[in-house]
Structure formats: C-alpha cells, structure tokens
Write an enzyme that holds these catalytic residues in place. Structure first.
Site, PDB file in Angstrom:
ATOM      1  CE  LYS A  16      42.302  37.681  38.569  1.00  0.00           C
ATOM      2  NZ  LYS A  16      43.070  36.499  39.012  1.00  0.00           N
TER       3      LYS A  16
ATOM      4  CG  ASP B 293      41.905  36.868  42.301  1.00  0.00           C
ATOM      5  OD1 ASP B 293      42.836  36.148  41.946  1.00  0.00           O
ATOM      6  OD2 ASP B 293      42.098  37.991  42.826  1.00  0.00           O
TER       7      ASP B 293
ATOM      8  CB  VAL C 201      46.162  31.567  48.034  1.00  0.00           C
ATOM      9  CG1 VAL C 201      47.563  31.094  47.692  1.00  0.00           C
ATOM     10  CG2 VAL C 201      45.358  31.810  46.758  1.00  0.00           C
TER      11      VAL C 201
END
Ligand code: NDP
Ligand code: 2IT
Length: 446
Positions: A126, A166, A241
C-alpha cells in the site's frame, strides 16, 4: 487472546508507536489466529506471525511540486512493500491529508490477507501521500502525480510491485502516474491497475469493489434465507466504492437510503437511483468534499456532522473510511433491525463494533473479504495485460462474481473448520493467513 498473541501485540505496540490503526488491524487478525496456532505449532516456531507484522520494505520519500500560482509545496510519499510470499506486492495508493505511516501499514497488512483470499497470485502493499486533492486543479494534480512517480518508479514494476487507486486516487491520477512511469522507463507495461480502457485498463475495474461487496452481501443474506431484493440499505461514503455498491444494489432490486461525506449524511427515502447515481460521480470529481450538494439538488434530508447508522435499515454497508462505525453505532443499527453488515471500506468498523455484531448474531463481513473484488479485478487486469488481450465486460463480471462466491464459501468453511461457524472475521483471517504462511515456510527464512 493467548499469552503468546498478547505478548506479540504488546511488542507490535511498543515497536510501532503512534500507529493505532496498525495496532488495531494486527490485534483483530492475531485474535483469530490463536485458533490456528494451537493446531499448528510449526507456524509459531518459524515465527511466521512475527515476520508478517514487519514490512519487507518501507519507502518514504519527498514529493516537491509547484501549484498554479508558482508556490512550492512538499508532501511525503510512501510505499509499504509488506509481503511478497505469494506474488508481487499489490495494493492501492491513497492521497488524503490524514495519511500517515501507521494508516498505510494497517492497509498494507490487511491487503496481504485480502489478496491471499482472492486466490490470485498477489502479495500485499500500500502507498500514498498526505497530499490533499481537495480544491486542486487538474494541472496541480498532474504535477503532483509526476513528482510522486519520479521517485516511486525505481521501486515498482509489473513483476515487483503494482499500485492502484484508493481514496483520492481514481482514473485521472492513475493516468498521470502511468504517463510518467512510461516516460521514465520507456516501457509500456501493466505497472499500475485501474488504467483507462484505451491503454490497458479492464472493463468493470471501476465498479468492481462495489459490485463485489454486494455479491458478497448477497451470499451472506442467502445463508439466512434472505436476498437483496426488497431490502433497504444504509451506505456511507459517496466515492468509488459507494458508487459501485449503490449501482449493484439497485440492479438486484434493493434500495439505498443514505450516503455520507465528511460533512454529514443524506437520507433519501425514495432511494438513490437513476440520475442520482450519476450525480455521485459529479460530487466526487468536484473535489468539494461535500454530500450536502446531493440533498440540495434532490431535496432530501441532510444531517450535518452525523453518520448514517441511526436510520432503520436491513443492511449496512460502510464504504467511506476506517473506524467510521463504532460500538454505539452498532447498537443503534441492531436496535433498528439491521441483520447484516458488509464492509466496503477497509476496517470501517471498530473492534467494539464488530464484537457487538457477532454477539448479537448479526451477519458481519470484514472488508478484507467483502471488498476484495477491487483488487481481484486488478489481478484480472494484470492477466489481460500479460496476455495483451482484453476480456469483455461479461467475462470480467462473471469472473468477479465467481471469485466473490468462492471467497464467501472459503470464509464459511474455514470458520466452521476452526470451530466458529458463521464467523466471517475468523474465516477470512485464517484462510488468508494459511496460504501466505505456507508459502513463507516453503521459501525458507524470508
Ligand atoms: P474515494 O476517494 O472514491 O471515496 C472515499 C470516500 O470516503 C469519500 O466519500 C470521502 O469523502 C470519504 N472519506 C475519505 N476520508 C475520509 C475521512 N477521513 N473522513 C470522512 N470521510 C472520508 O475512495 P474509495 O471509494 O476508493 O475508497 C473508500 C474505501 O474503500 C476506503 O476505505 C478504501 O480503502 C476502500 N477500498 C477501495 C478500493 C478501491 O478499489 N478503490 C478497494 C477496496 C477498498 P471525501 O473524499 O470527500 O473526503
Ligand atoms: O484496498 C484495496 O483493495 C484497494 N484499494 C485496491 C487495490 C488494488 O490493487 O486494486
């Protein structure tokens, strides 16, 4: 928790000060793993867990860039290369002012287990920066991305480490990052996922995390004889999302009555559907950080400063960020009849929150299982890049659906095998761990 895991957690806390989210993620995982370590002392003697909580490599770098007025800014860039036992490091980049080393370590740690659950060959990583995209022009974002990649490029590659999006990193940012990587390396390769369709991206990747989470929720509901159709959902967030989640719930006949942002939540009793779903994309790309705009435009209720967990719903899907649903929220949801909680974000529920759901016999799925459809579809994008052949929308969606059903069934069968039937947290942590741990044993002292 056993004495062994208690002392492991204490050591992680002492050696990683000021990283509460990382401590929380480790604590949740090792609690489940007590069940495995009792039966398999070989993992303990090989110190697999002690190794897994230590990142293989952390890269921290300076990101200087110039704004449209000619002023210079300096941000901090990070990449955590957590574990490469089962494949190249894989995981998103987060651009948000709240980003710290501890937050990225928690996300990288979760990613290791999540990627293992997908059954695809991907290790965990990440990265990101404390850069705040809010209010920045396209040119400023481009200059920031170019500067970020000017350092990151030497550490990544299609067989080494493959970043993606993200929070704060979507198609636009991946484009700028990819362009700069290509210039620096003079190579057109699948080094990032979430690319545009004309230059190596996969159909369904933007929708995949949300679609996958709803496929997962559907499987959970089936275990109790329910389905999505006719159910009412509370969703938090309004980003990538949440957008995919809302679309898929609508397609399957459910109704979403809430969205949220840092400013509060909206309650739309008629459901977020049709043009309202497209409006979510506009809110996100506006960089305004506000969900109130939705309430103003569609004349629905807005609750400033509040989270959407006080509303009467059947299912809750937190899709914004970590620790956005605590013990009190959990009690409120259960009191109002919620039967299922399925995490679209990474670790949105506190430990107190998920323990309450478990005790109350509410179906609860952790993000590392339920939101794995995003990274799984990134894995499918990598396969297409390697073959230099794109798959159709239906082909990708079919594979995504199969993967989510498989992850669900693995969670269920693993939880049962280890004596905690119906416990998705244990199922996900144990199944994710076993594959990585066995690979580490096979590969010697790595
Ligand atoms: P986006 O940037 O598209 O949206 C993030 C949403 O969360 C926005 O509504 C954002 O509001 C809100 N948000 C972000 N930080 C905070 C904060 N500190 N407090 C309150 N609200 C906040 O991100 P994604 O939709 O991609 O990511 C959402 C969650 O899903 C994250 O936990 C991410 O790690 C996880 N996830 C993402 C995947 C993906 O493929 N994109 C895959 C799997 C998980 P605002 O931007 O206005 O602050
Ligand atoms: O948290 C996640 O799984 C992501 N942000 C997606 C990572 C990826 O590599 O697609």
């Amino acid at each position: 928790m056993s004495e062994y895991t208690k002392s492991l957690v204490a050591k992680v806390k002492a050696q990683n000060m000021n990283e509460p989210e990382f401590h929380q993620a480790v604590e949740e995982v090792v609690e489940s793993l007590d069940l495995v370590l009792e039966r398999h002392p070989e993992y303990r003697s090989a110190k697999i867990l002690e190794r897994m909580v230590e990142p293989e490599r952390i890269i921290i770098f300076r990101v200087p860039w110039m704004d449209d007025q000619g002023e210079i800014h300096i941000n901090r860039g990070y990449r955590i290369e957590m574990n490469s036992a089962i494949g190249p490091y894989k995981g998103g980049l987060r651009f948000h002012p709240s980003v710290t080393l501890g937050i990225l370590k928690f996300l990288a740690f979760e990613q290791v287990f999540k990627n293992s659950l997908t059954t695809l060959p991907m290790g965990g990583g990440k990265g990101g920066s404390d850069f705040d995209p809010k209010g920045k022009s396209d040119n400023e974002v481009m200059r920031f991305c170019q500067s970020f990649m000017t350092e990151l490029f030497r550490h990544i590659g299609p067989d080494t480490d493959v970043p993606a999006g993200d929070i704060g990193v979507g198609g636009r940012e991946i484009g700028y990052l990819f362009g700069q990587y290509k210039r620096l390396r003079n190579e057109f390769t699948g080094v990032l996922t979430g690319k545009g369709l004309n230059w190596g991206g996969s159909l369904i990747r933007p929708e995949a995390t949300g679609y996958g989470a709803v496929y997962f929720a559907q499987q959970m509901l089936h275990t109790k004889g329910h389905d999505i159709e006719g159910k009412v959902f509370a969703v938090s967030g309004f980003g990538n999302v949440a957008w995919g989640v809302v679309q898929k719930i609508n397609q399957l006949g459910g109704k979403v009555v809430t969205l949220s942002g840092p400013d509060g939540f909206i309650y739309d009793k008629d459901g977020v559907r049709g043009e309202k779903i497209d409006y979510m994309l506009k809110m996100r790309s506006s960089s305004n950080d506000r969900v109130k705009d939705y309430a103003d435009k569609f004349k629905v209720e807005f609750y400033p400063g509040k989270r959407p967990w006080s509303v009467k719903v059947d299912v809750a899907m937190p899709c914004a960020t970590q620790n956005e649903l605590n013990g009190d929220d959990a009690k409120e949801l259960v009191k109002n009849g919620c039967i299922c909680v399925c995490e679209g974000a990474n670790m949105p529920t506190t430990i107190e929150g998920y323990k309450f759901f478990t005790q109350a016999d509410v179906l609860f799925a952790p993000g590392k299982a339920a939101n794995a459809g995003g990274v799984a579809t990134s894995g499918l994008e990598m396969s297409q890049n390697s073959m230099r052949l794109p798959w159709s929308k239906d082909e990708v969606d079919k594979r995504l659906h199969e993967i989510m059903v498989r992850i669900h069934n693995t969670c269920i069968s693993t939880a049962e095998k280890y004596g905690t039937p119906g416990n998705y947290v244990n199922g996900a942590n144990i199944a994710g761990f076993l594959k990585v741990a066995d690979a580490m044993l096979d590969q010697g002292l790595v």
